[in-house]
Enzyme design. Structure first.
Site, PDB file in Angstrom:
ATOM      1  N   HIS A  45      84.335  38.846  34.953  1.00 59.08           N
ATOM      2  CA  HIS A  45      85.652  39.215  35.471  1.00 59.08           C
ATOM      3  C   HIS A  45      86.371  38.054  36.158  1.00 59.08           C
ATOM      4  O   HIS A  45      87.492  38.228  36.620  1.00 59.08           O
ATOM      5  CB  HIS A  45      85.486  40.375  36.470  1.00 59.08           C
ATOM      6  CG  HIS A  45      86.764  41.024  36.879  1.00 59.08           C
ATOM      7  ND1 HIS A  45      87.655  41.567  35.974  1.00 59.08           N
ATOM      8  CD2 HIS A  45      87.312  41.223  38.118  1.00 59.08           C
ATOM      9  CE1 HIS A  45      88.701  42.072  36.628  1.00 59.08           C
ATOM     10  NE2 HIS A  45      88.514  41.866  37.924  1.00 59.08           N
TER      11      HIS A  45
ATOM     12  N   SER B 278      92.844  39.637  38.714  1.00 57.31           N
ATOM     13  CA  SER B 278      92.390  41.002  38.931  1.00 57.31           C
ATOM     14  C   SER B 278      93.491  41.851  39.561  1.00 57.31           C
ATOM     15  O   SER B 278      94.591  41.949  39.022  1.00 57.31           O
ATOM     16  CB  SER B 278      91.105  40.991  39.769  1.00 57.31           C
ATOM     17  OG  SER B 278      90.468  42.244  39.785  1.00 57.31           O
TER      18      SER B 278
ATOM     19  N   ASP C  11      83.932  42.151  29.880  1.00 58.40           N
ATOM     20  CA  ASP C  11      84.293  42.261  31.296  1.00 58.40           C
ATOM     21  C   ASP C  11      84.067  43.718  31.703  1.00 58.40           C
ATOM     22  O   ASP C  11      84.792  44.611  31.283  1.00 58.40           O
ATOM     23  CB  ASP C  11      85.764  41.864  31.484  1.00 58.40           C
ATOM     24  CG  ASP C  11      86.229  41.915  32.939  1.00 58.40           C
ATOM     25  OD1 ASP C  11      85.487  42.440  33.791  1.00 58.40           O
ATOM     26  OD2 ASP C  11      87.342  41.432  33.212  1.00 58.40           O
TER      27      ASP C  11
END
Length: 267
Positions: free
Chosen positions: A245, A95, A217
């Site tokens: 995610h 991320s 996502d």
């Protein structure tokens, strides 16, 4: 300051193997990589750490000024690499850590020799000709909700971020991780994460890079993965058979296979 203690650094695996650094995302800690570590430790030296303000890091080292930009987190990465005297390490960032890795590689090119970006997003807010997945109002409301009731926000958002509603234990684990984070420090990290724009930084990435996206996502839609891939010269884009995610938690087998295949190609 002892950097190893500050960032709760863990060093495991094959001391003779190439080094892989695993970096967690917002609201998480190094424990989120526990399903990836077993796939790496036989062949690679694995470095895990917690960003200051997360996990078991030294919370007294937290500085709002430093961590109000991704550069502060990238500097942490560089200092960990320097403390361990890492050379040509592969940085695996989940991320927001994917962008942190890009910044750290530019700061210390001799330390980081390749990047793996897991569900990356250089900008979460939509812009002209760019879809990040959120409007500016969406992010304002998200941050306002986080400010007013962090625990409530965590309970509501964790299952959305994780996806995989048929496996509620995954969302529960992410919620517990969010809730274990100091709310004031989490607010700083959240603003840094969701308001950052690292699109121009991608163009400066000059190391081999693997971009991993999921089929669905809500935090980093497929358009974002395509943008990151196109922005980084010579990068490889792999769409995992996974949703949500956090594929390293929800679909570790396919995620680990993609990472190991990329690592094998570097040797």
């Amino acid at each position: 300051m002892d950097i190893v203690r500050r960032n709760n650094v863990t060093l495991i695996g094959n001391p003779q193997g190439p080094t892989v650094v695993l970096a967690h995302g917002f609201g998480c800690d190094q424990n989120m990589w526990r399903l990836t570590v077993p796939a790496l430790v036989d062949d690679y030296r694995v470095v895990l750490f917690d960003y200051v303000g997360s996990g078991r890091s030294d919370l007294s080292s937290f500085s709002e000024d430093r961590y109000a930009s991704l550069d502060g987190y990238a500097q942490d990465v560089v200092e960990v690499c320097e403390a361990l005297d890492l050379r040509d390490a592969v940085f695996v960032g989940h991320s927001v850590s994917a962008m942190t890795g890009a910044l750290a590689a530019a700061m210390a090119p001799e330390r980081i020799g390749a990047l793996v970006m897991v569900a990356p997003s250089p900008r979460y807010i939509d812009d002209d000709g760019y879809r990040g997945g959120f409007s500016a109002q969406d992010i304002d409301e998200l941050l306002e909700s986080l400010d007013s009731n962090y625990l409530g926000w965590s309970a509501a958002m964790a299952p959305v971020i994780m996806g995989n509603p048929e496996r509620p234990e995954l969302g529960e684990e992410l919620k517990n991780s969010f809730c274990a984070t100091d709310p004031d420090m989490a607010r700083v990290f959240a603003r840094t994460t969701f308001l950052s724009d690292s699109r121009d930084d991608l163009k400066r990435v000059s190391v081999p890079t693997l971009v991993l996206e999921c089929t669905q996502d809500v935090i980093a839609p497929r358009e974002v993965g395509a943008f990151v891939h196109q922005a980084i010269p010579g990068s490889t884009l792999v769409t995992l058979d996974a949703t949500g995610h956090c594929p390293h938690m929800s679909a570790p087998d396919v995620t680990n296979e993609a990472i190991r295949s990329f690592l094998a190609g570097l040797r």
